[in-house]
Design an enzyme around this catalytic site. Sequence first.
Site, PDB file in Angstrom:
ATOM      1  N   ASP A 277      10.552   0.508 -10.840  1.00  0.00           N
ATOM      2  CA  ASP A 277       9.984  -0.653 -10.161  1.00  0.00           C
ATOM      3  C   ASP A 277      10.983  -1.799 -10.308  1.00  0.00           C
ATOM      4  OD1 ASP A 277       8.134  -2.362  -8.998  1.00  0.00           O
ATOM      5  OD2 ASP A 277       7.433  -3.004 -10.952  1.00  0.00           O
TER       6      ASP A 277
ATOM      7  N   ASP B 111       1.463  -0.772  -7.677  1.00  0.00           N
ATOM      8  CA  ASP B 111       2.196  -1.116  -6.456  1.00  0.00           C
ATOM      9  C   ASP B 111       1.404  -0.681  -5.231  1.00  0.00           C
ATOM     10  OD1 ASP B 111       4.209  -2.220  -7.794  1.00  0.00           O
ATOM     11  OD2 ASP B 111       5.795  -0.934  -7.025  1.00  0.00           O
TER      12      ASP B 111
ATOM     13  N   THR C  42      10.019  -4.748  -4.086  1.00  0.00           N
ATOM     14  CA  THR C  42      10.725  -5.598  -5.048  1.00  0.00           C
ATOM     15  C   THR C  42      12.212  -5.297  -5.058  1.00  0.00           C
ATOM     16  OG1 THR C  42      10.058  -3.964  -6.658  1.00  0.00           O
ATOM     17  CG2 THR C  42       8.815  -5.973  -6.596  1.00  0.00           C
ATOM     18  N   THR C  43      12.555  -4.039  -4.802  1.00  0.00           N
ATOM     19  CA  THR C  43      13.979  -3.695  -4.812  1.00  0.00           C
ATOM     20  C   THR C  43      14.615  -4.136  -3.501  1.00  0.00           C
ATOM     21  OG1 THR C  43      13.090  -1.692  -5.760  1.00  0.00           O
ATOM     22  CG2 THR C  43      15.445  -1.893  -5.744  1.00  0.00           C
TER      23      THR C  43
END
Length: 485
Positions: free
Chosen positions: A19, A345, A52-53
């Site tokens: 994550d 998530d 998020t990445t």
Amino acid sequence: MDKILQSTGRGHSVTVTNDGATILKSLHIDNPAAKVLIDISKVQDDEVGDGTTSVVVLAGELLREAEKLVGSKIHPMTIISGYRMAADCARRALLDRVKDNKDDAEKFRLDLMRIAMTTLSSKILSQDKEHFANLAVDAVMRLKGSTNLESIQIIKKAGGSLKDSFLDEGFILDKKIGLGQPKRIENANILVANTAMDTDKVKIYGARVRVDSMAKVAQIEGAEKEKMREKVQKIIGHGINCFVNRQLIYNFPEELFADAGILAIEHADFDGIERLALVTGGEIASTFDNPESVKLGHCKLIEEIMIGEDKLIHFSGVEMGQACTIVLRGASFHVLDEAERSLHDALCVLSQTVNDSRVLLGGGWPEMVMAKAVDELARKTPGKKSHAIEAFSRALIAIPTTIADNAGLDSAELVAQLRAEHHKEDSNAGIDVITGSVGDMSELGISEAFKVKQAVLLSATEAAEMILRVDEIITCAPRRREDRM
């Protein structure tokens, strides 16, 4: 791939995760510009929970492209205004290609399943992603449109395999039932409290009580017991048959409760107890003088269940139909932690999608659509801005490139193919990682939430803009400590 994060502190605790936000949060970074990037990833995690990445990758690419432009004598302000135009154009391009199946419940559920499966496919749960996507969609559908994930409780129990995880309607408290108390209660009235139930012994340390005989000590103790008994009578007077307390309950009051046939649970942990109050429709009470003002919680059945080795208390048929508990099983604690993060998530993205039901295809498709639109804008725009707009489209293409690289495919070849496909009208082409070629995303059922993509696009652009505006990093001298003596 996942990363193992090992802390340098005592205990060398190990986290296995992929994550983006979790990894970045744990890094120790001195460069202030990098801190901005970490911040956007954190915000993305709080806001929509996924992507998020991508948001960091995109911001990084925008900065890399901007650096080339600055090198070729284009002022940062020009670049910024170009990026602004490009982001706007990209957002409009996505809006044109959005699907919305809100009215058709079956299709909408399928969309949610696809989004959940896409979110989970890069995580540890990818092997059983159908199972977990189902769990997540069921849990979110029960929320009926609120994005409050509080009422979905996740309990982690080591043992079994990930496939043994299940969704339980109702609420599970990780506690044992006290001795000599009813193990099963139907139509329970629950009083949730936060009060001290341990005052039947003298506990004032350092208090000196002078007595002239042992009998007097016994009197003091007797008085305290009476006080306790009165309190318990007050509590029983609420007409309840289950009492959940956050603090500990001594054996004397516990005995009184058992005599009255009331199930007493002590030391319920705090989020457990808040959630329990929320779920059963009660309120947390700390004084018991006027029973009519206290809201009791209700549920149809309280019983003890076994999961693996542990006994837990299960409340079913609760007031809020929205509440449910997901019990995760897994081989080790690291697996469980990562499974919880991945599931979280998926839950975030789904709950956002239930509110904003617009859906896009995944697998690098949205980026290519945006890049194409942005490219066309660059050709129409006169002046130096057009370079910046073109750079924006190159940065967007970095995401499909990364997808291909991560799958060990030839990214240059694939992205070129993708670009050619997208020059046809209304193409659904994206990268099919499994066969290693360009595939049709709507057939493969790879979907993403519009809200996530939009958040990625806007936060990345703003972060890049913010860093571009800076030309100098000045480290301030630390404040001198004045002698205040």
